[in-house]
Design an enzyme around this catalytic site. Structure first.
Site, mmCIF file in Angstrom:
data_model
loop_
_atom_site.group_PDB
_atom_site.id
_atom_site.type_symbol
_atom_site.label_atom_id
_atom_site.label_comp_id
_atom_site.label_asym_id
_atom_site.label_seq_id
_atom_site.Cartn_x
_atom_site.Cartn_y
_atom_site.Cartn_z
ATOM 1 N N VAL A 1 38.618 42.811 37.617
ATOM 2 C CA VAL A 1 39.624 43.205 36.623
ATOM 3 C C VAL A 1 40.388 44.423 37.130
ATOM 4 O O VAL A 1 39.804 45.344 37.703
ATOM 5 C CB VAL A 1 38.955 43.516 35.264
ATOM 6 N N LEU B 1 35.228 48.475 33.889
ATOM 7 C CA LEU B 1 35.912 47.208 34.114
ATOM 8 C C LEU B 1 35.146 46.405 35.158
ATOM 9 O O LEU B 1 34.650 46.962 36.135
ATOM 10 C CB LEU B 1 37.341 47.448 34.614
ATOM 11 N N ASP B 2 35.076 45.098 34.965
ATOM 12 C CA ASP B 2 34.481 44.242 35.993
ATOM 13 C C ASP B 2 35.230 44.425 37.304
ATOM 14 O O ASP B 2 36.420 44.755 37.314
ATOM 15 C CB ASP B 2 34.547 42.773 35.572
ATOM 16 N N ALA B 3 34.563 44.177 38.401
ATOM 17 C CA ALA B 3 35.182 44.368 39.719
ATOM 18 C C ALA B 3 36.444 43.532 39.886
ATOM 19 O O ALA B 3 37.392 43.951 40.562
ATOM 20 C CB ALA B 3 34.178 44.027 40.819
ATOM 21 N N ARG C 1 36.081 37.918 28.780
ATOM 22 C CA ARG C 1 36.003 36.680 29.563
ATOM 23 C C ARG C 1 35.212 35.612 28.808
ATOM 24 O O ARG C 1 35.613 34.439 28.748
ATOM 25 C CB ARG C 1 35.385 36.972 30.925
#
Length: 223
Positions: free
Chosen positions: A61, A57-59, A140
Protein backbone atom coordinates in the site's frame (compact mmCIF):
# COMPACT_ATOMS: atom_id res chain seq x y z
CA UNK A 1 14.80 12.17 0.96
CA UNK A 2 14.87 8.57 -0.22
CA UNK A 3 12.99 7.55 -3.35
CA UNK A 4 11.03 5.23 -1.05
CA UNK A 5 10.10 7.81 1.61
CA UNK A 6 9.15 11.47 1.53
CA UNK A 7 8.16 13.75 4.42
CA UNK A 8 5.11 15.64 3.15
CA UNK A 9 4.34 17.41 6.45
CA UNK A 10 6.51 18.11 9.48
CA UNK A 11 4.81 19.66 12.52
CA UNK A 12 5.38 19.98 16.24
CA UNK A 13 3.69 16.74 17.29
CA UNK A 14 3.79 14.54 14.20
CA UNK A 15 4.88 14.21 10.61
CA UNK A 16 3.20 12.71 7.56
CA UNK A 17 5.51 10.46 5.57
CA UNK A 18 4.79 9.20 2.05
CA UNK A 19 5.53 5.47 2.00
CA UNK A 20 6.20 3.79 -1.32
CA UNK A 21 5.19 0.22 -2.10
CA UNK A 22 7.76 -2.31 -0.92
CA UNK A 23 8.48 -0.56 2.39
CA UNK A 24 7.42 -2.40 5.56
CA UNK A 25 5.66 -0.45 8.31
CA UNK A 26 7.17 -2.77 10.91
CA UNK A 27 9.93 -5.39 10.81
CA UNK A 28 8.99 -8.67 9.17
CA UNK A 29 10.66 -12.05 9.31
CA UNK A 30 14.43 -12.18 9.71
CA UNK A 31 14.64 -13.40 6.12
CA UNK A 32 12.67 -10.38 4.80
CA UNK A 33 15.19 -7.92 3.37
CA UNK A 34 12.70 -5.20 2.46
CA UNK A 35 13.31 -1.75 4.00
CA UNK A 36 11.45 -0.86 7.21
CA UNK A 37 9.79 2.56 7.49
CA UNK A 38 11.07 3.69 10.88
CA UNK A 39 14.63 2.45 10.30
CA UNK A 40 14.74 4.17 6.91
CA UNK A 41 13.30 7.38 8.33
CA UNK A 42 15.73 7.57 11.24
CA UNK A 43 18.59 6.97 8.84
CA UNK A 44 17.47 9.76 6.52
CA UNK A 45 16.77 12.54 9.01
CA UNK A 46 19.77 14.55 10.10
CA UNK A 47 18.49 15.30 13.60
CA UNK A 48 17.91 12.69 16.30
CA UNK A 49 14.18 12.40 16.86
CA UNK A 50 12.08 10.27 19.17
CA UNK A 51 9.81 8.78 16.48
CA UNK A 52 6.81 6.47 16.88
CA UNK A 53 4.73 4.82 14.17
CA UNK A 54 1.03 5.68 14.55
CA UNK A 55 -0.47 4.41 11.29
CA UNK A 56 0.67 1.16 9.68
CA UNK A 57 0.24 0.45 5.99
CA UNK A 58 0.75 -2.93 4.34
CA UNK A 59 3.95 -3.12 2.31
CA UNK A 60 1.94 -3.17 -0.94
CA UNK A 61 0.00 0.00 0.00
CA UNK A 62 1.23 3.51 -0.85
CA UNK A 63 0.56 6.92 0.66
CA UNK A 64 0.66 8.98 3.80
CA UNK A 65 1.39 7.49 7.19
CA UNK A 66 1.41 9.30 10.54
CA UNK A 67 4.60 9.29 12.61
CA UNK A 68 4.50 10.81 16.10
CA UNK A 69 7.49 12.96 17.08
CA UNK A 70 7.41 12.23 20.80
CA UNK A 71 6.10 9.63 23.23
CA UNK A 72 3.20 11.77 24.44
CA UNK A 73 1.91 12.39 20.91
CA UNK A 74 2.10 8.67 20.18
CA UNK A 75 0.17 7.93 23.37
CA UNK A 76 -2.51 10.53 22.55
CA UNK A 77 -3.07 9.22 19.01
CA UNK A 78 -3.21 5.68 20.40
CA UNK A 79 -5.77 6.73 23.00
CA UNK A 80 -8.06 8.13 20.32
CA UNK A 81 -7.73 5.06 18.11
CA UNK A 82 -8.67 2.84 21.07
CA UNK A 83 -11.38 5.00 22.68
CA UNK A 84 -12.57 7.45 20.00
CA UNK A 85 -14.79 10.41 20.86
CA UNK A 86 -13.00 13.38 22.38
CA UNK A 87 -10.15 11.41 23.90
CA UNK A 88 -6.56 11.83 22.77
CA UNK A 89 -5.52 13.33 19.43
CA UNK A 90 -8.22 12.81 16.80
CA UNK A 91 -7.22 10.95 13.64
CA UNK A 92 -9.27 10.38 10.48
CA UNK A 93 -7.76 8.03 7.87
CA UNK A 94 -9.15 7.88 4.34
CA UNK A 95 -7.94 5.77 1.44
CA UNK A 96 -8.55 5.59 -2.28
CA UNK A 97 -9.10 2.13 -3.75
CA UNK A 98 -9.56 0.96 -7.33
CA UNK A 99 -11.73 -2.13 -7.40
CA UNK A 100 -12.66 -4.88 -9.85
CA UNK A 101 -16.43 -4.47 -9.56
CA UNK A 102 -19.01 -1.80 -8.83
CA UNK A 103 -20.52 -1.89 -5.32
CA UNK A 104 -24.25 -2.58 -5.13
CA UNK A 105 -24.68 0.50 -2.91
CA UNK A 106 -22.94 3.83 -3.55
CA UNK A 107 -22.06 4.23 0.13
CA UNK A 108 -22.26 2.24 3.30
CA UNK A 109 -20.74 0.71 6.40
CA UNK A 110 -18.98 -2.66 6.33
CA UNK A 111 -18.87 -4.52 9.63
CA UNK A 112 -17.32 -7.78 10.70
CA UNK A 113 -16.13 -8.93 14.15
CA UNK A 114 -13.86 -6.20 15.53
CA UNK A 115 -13.74 -4.24 12.26
CA UNK A 116 -15.72 -1.27 10.89
CA UNK A 117 -15.10 0.41 7.52
CA UNK A 118 -17.00 3.21 5.76
CA UNK A 119 -16.96 3.61 1.98
CA UNK A 120 -18.29 5.95 -0.70
CA UNK A 121 -18.13 5.30 -4.46
CA UNK A 122 -16.48 8.06 -6.54
CA UNK A 123 -16.17 6.16 -9.85
CA UNK A 124 -17.63 2.89 -11.11
CA UNK A 125 -14.33 1.23 -10.19
CA UNK A 126 -13.12 3.48 -7.38
CA UNK A 127 -14.14 4.10 -3.76
CA UNK A 128 -13.02 6.33 -0.91
CA UNK A 129 -12.69 4.30 2.28
CA UNK A 130 -12.49 5.48 5.89
CA UNK A 131 -11.30 3.32 8.76
CA UNK A 132 -13.07 3.36 12.10
CA UNK A 133 -10.95 0.46 13.31
CA UNK A 134 -7.57 -0.51 11.91
CA UNK A 135 -7.05 -4.25 11.83
CA UNK A 136 -4.63 -6.17 9.59
CA UNK A 137 -5.75 -6.19 5.93
CA UNK A 138 -9.06 -4.62 7.02
CA UNK A 139 -9.81 -2.63 3.86
CA UNK A 140 -8.59 -5.41 1.59
CA UNK A 141 -10.73 -8.00 3.36
CA UNK A 142 -13.85 -5.86 3.59
CA UNK A 143 -13.83 -4.82 -0.06
CA UNK A 144 -13.08 -8.32 -1.36
CA UNK A 145 -15.01 -10.54 1.03
CA UNK A 146 -17.93 -8.32 2.07
CA UNK A 147 -18.54 -6.21 -1.06
CA UNK A 148 -17.20 -8.74 -3.59
CA UNK A 149 -15.07 -5.90 -4.97
CA UNK A 150 -11.39 -6.94 -4.65
CA UNK A 151 -8.74 -4.27 -5.09
CA UNK A 152 -6.97 -4.10 -8.45
CA UNK A 153 -3.68 -6.05 -8.41
CA UNK A 154 -4.43 -7.49 -4.95
CA UNK A 155 -4.10 -11.11 -6.04
CA UNK A 156 -4.08 -12.31 -2.42
CA UNK A 157 -7.79 -11.43 -2.21
CA UNK A 158 -8.73 -12.19 -5.81
CA UNK A 159 -7.97 -8.88 -7.52
CA UNK A 160 -7.12 -8.75 -11.23
CA UNK A 161 -3.45 -8.68 -12.22
CA UNK A 162 -1.88 -5.59 -13.79
CA UNK A 163 1.13 -6.69 -15.82
CA UNK A 164 4.38 -4.96 -14.99
CA UNK A 165 3.29 -3.79 -11.53
CA UNK A 166 4.72 -5.94 -8.77
CA UNK A 167 4.41 -5.46 -5.02
CA UNK A 168 1.82 -2.67 -5.25
CA UNK A 169 -1.97 -2.80 -5.07
CA UNK A 170 -4.43 -0.03 -5.99
CA UNK A 171 -4.91 1.12 -2.41
CA UNK A 172 -3.52 4.53 -1.44
CA UNK A 173 -3.58 6.38 1.89
CA UNK A 174 -4.73 9.69 0.42
CA UNK A 175 -6.04 11.77 3.32
CA UNK A 176 -5.33 12.28 7.00
CA UNK A 177 -7.15 14.66 9.34
CA UNK A 178 -5.81 15.33 12.82
CA UNK A 179 -7.37 17.09 15.79
CA UNK A 180 -5.11 18.29 18.58
CA UNK A 181 -7.06 20.34 21.08
CA UNK A 182 -9.09 22.82 19.01
CA UNK A 183 -6.67 22.67 16.09
CA UNK A 184 -7.84 20.56 13.16
CA UNK A 185 -5.53 19.95 10.22
CA UNK A 186 -6.12 18.26 6.86
CA UNK A 187 -3.41 16.50 4.85
CA UNK A 188 -4.05 15.43 1.25
CA UNK A 189 -1.43 13.01 -0.07
CA UNK A 190 -1.14 12.56 -3.84
CA UNK A 191 0.34 9.59 -5.67
CA UNK A 192 4.02 9.85 -6.58
CA UNK A 193 4.82 9.62 -10.33
CA UNK A 194 6.66 6.29 -10.07
CA UNK A 195 3.54 4.66 -8.56
CA UNK A 196 0.81 6.00 -10.85
CA UNK A 197 0.48 3.08 -13.28
CA UNK A 198 -2.43 1.54 -11.36
CA UNK A 199 -4.17 4.92 -11.23
CA UNK A 200 -3.91 6.28 -14.78
CA UNK A 201 -7.66 5.96 -15.39
CA UNK A 202 -8.35 8.07 -12.30
CA UNK A 203 -5.68 10.79 -12.27
CA UNK A 204 -5.63 13.99 -14.33
CA UNK A 205 -3.20 14.47 -17.22
CA UNK A 206 -0.79 16.06 -14.74
CA UNK A 207 -0.95 13.05 -12.41
CA UNK A 208 -3.10 14.82 -9.82
CA UNK A 209 -6.15 13.59 -7.95
CA UNK A 210 -9.26 15.02 -9.69
CA UNK A 211 -11.30 17.70 -7.94
CA UNK A 212 -14.38 15.57 -7.29
CA UNK A 213 -12.32 12.88 -5.58
CA UNK A 214 -10.49 15.52 -3.53
CA UNK A 215 -13.86 16.91 -2.40
CA UNK A 216 -14.95 13.48 -1.24
CA UNK A 217 -11.67 12.77 0.52
CA UNK A 218 -11.76 16.08 2.40
CA UNK A 219 -15.45 16.35 3.30
CA UNK A 220 -16.37 16.57 6.99
CA UNK A 221 -18.14 13.21 6.97
CA UNK A 222 -17.86 10.55 4.30
CA UNK A 223 -21.68 10.23 4.24
Amino acid sequence: MSARLKVVYDGMHYMIVYKSAGVLSQPGLASDSRPVLMSELRGLLSETLDLYSVQRLDACVTGGTVVAKNKRAAMMFSRYLKQGGGSGYGLTRRYLARINAQPVCDEGTIESPGMVTYYRRVRDDCVVVELKTGKKHQIRKHLALNLNCPIVNDTYYGGSVVKGVNGQIALHSAFVRTRIGKNMQDHLVGIEPQEQTLWKSILTENGMLPDDIVRTLTRDKLF
